[in-house]
Motif scaffolding. Sequence first.
Motif, short mmCIF file in Angstrom:
data_model
loop_
_atom_site.label_atom_id
_atom_site.label_comp_id
_atom_site.label_asym_id
_atom_site.label_seq_id
_atom_site.Cartn_x
_atom_site.Cartn_y
_atom_site.Cartn_z
N GLN A 181 11.27 -58.66 12.18
CA GLN A 181 11.83 -58.49 10.84
C GLN A 181 11.56 -59.71 9.94
O GLN A 181 12.02 -59.75 8.80
N ARG A 191 17.56 -47.55 9.53
CA ARG A 191 17.10 -47.31 10.89
C ARG A 191 17.17 -45.81 11.23
O ARG A 191 16.25 -45.25 11.82
N LEU A 249 12.64 -51.52 7.36
CA LEU A 249 12.80 -51.21 8.78
C LEU A 249 12.06 -49.95 9.22
O LEU A 249 11.82 -49.76 10.41
N SER A 259 8.53 -54.25 8.43
CA SER A 259 8.75 -54.66 9.82
C SER A 259 7.52 -54.29 10.64
O SER A 259 6.72 -53.45 10.24
#
Length: 337
Positions: free
Chosen positions: A297, A200, A166, A329
């Motif tokens: 994703q 994240r 991510l 990602s």
Amino acid sequence: MKNAPPTLKEIAKRLKLSTSTVSRALKDHPSIGLVTTMRVKKLAEELNYEPNNRAIFFKQQKTFTIGVVLPNLSESFFSTAISAIENKATEEDYTVILGQSLDDENRQSRILETLRKHRVDGIILSVAKNTSNFDFIDSLRKSNIPIVFFDCVPDREDVIRIVSDLKPGMMEAIDTFVSCGHNRIALINGPQTLLASRERLEGYKQGLEKNDIPVNEDYIFVSDLSEEDNKRVMAELIALPERPSAVICFSDYVALDTMKVAKEKGLSINQDVSFISFSNFPIWNHIENKPMASIEQFAGRQAQKAADILFDLINERETSGEKLISYPSQLIHLDTL
């Protein structure tokens, strides 16, 4: 019994063949002549013969089924994933048994236990967001049922995990906002127990640092990902004395909820407050007021890899032995769609 289903023995008796010859003929074995094969198949069709799957399963020690447990089948991310898994299962002549946890750990546990008792040959799982007990992993191992995790995975190194990295997408999002003149950038994150939430947050902080923007803890919000909590978080964000001008959302579903609140408060989307979210929701193509961008994703790619590995394990084919497989990602600009 008059209504008893026809058997191999009955076909063999009528044709004066051995049951092994009939069995091989039905499988088009090259050792059986064409004429004999045609005779066997013709009588089998006339008798409506069907193979005794229970006997086959017992002999091969397989049920030719796999279980797939996902948080919510209605989400486009998971519908894309299940399509990839079912395509692979079809190639392997397997049936997929689906279950959805609805992000409820107890429901997830019941589904997994049911799949274990039904002796599925393997399981693919994206865990419920509130999962804290992973005892089912040991239970499945004792039953010799391999399990592969994807997308939402446990923070453990002893299981096979297929994930999206991510951080690249998150840092691209920060760069994009900065290039548009934003330096008050907020993050609406998911539950802190989720590995994906921690990733994240790390990417968010690294992206700010890269652009020489100090981290403001007041701009970091946590939602349980329900509609109600998403709206609560956004209302708090808007009420800040120095409101952020840009927001990165945990998912496109969070973005939908939060953008609705922004509009209700009289804010213009991507003018008064700009949005970028995760997952690349296909429906953005059909929505007028959409985020600036969404972070792909690769649900299909993750699920395909999970299925490939699971069937390699089931069929005892050689695998790479990797426990963690990650796909970077990627930011997708929606204003070009």
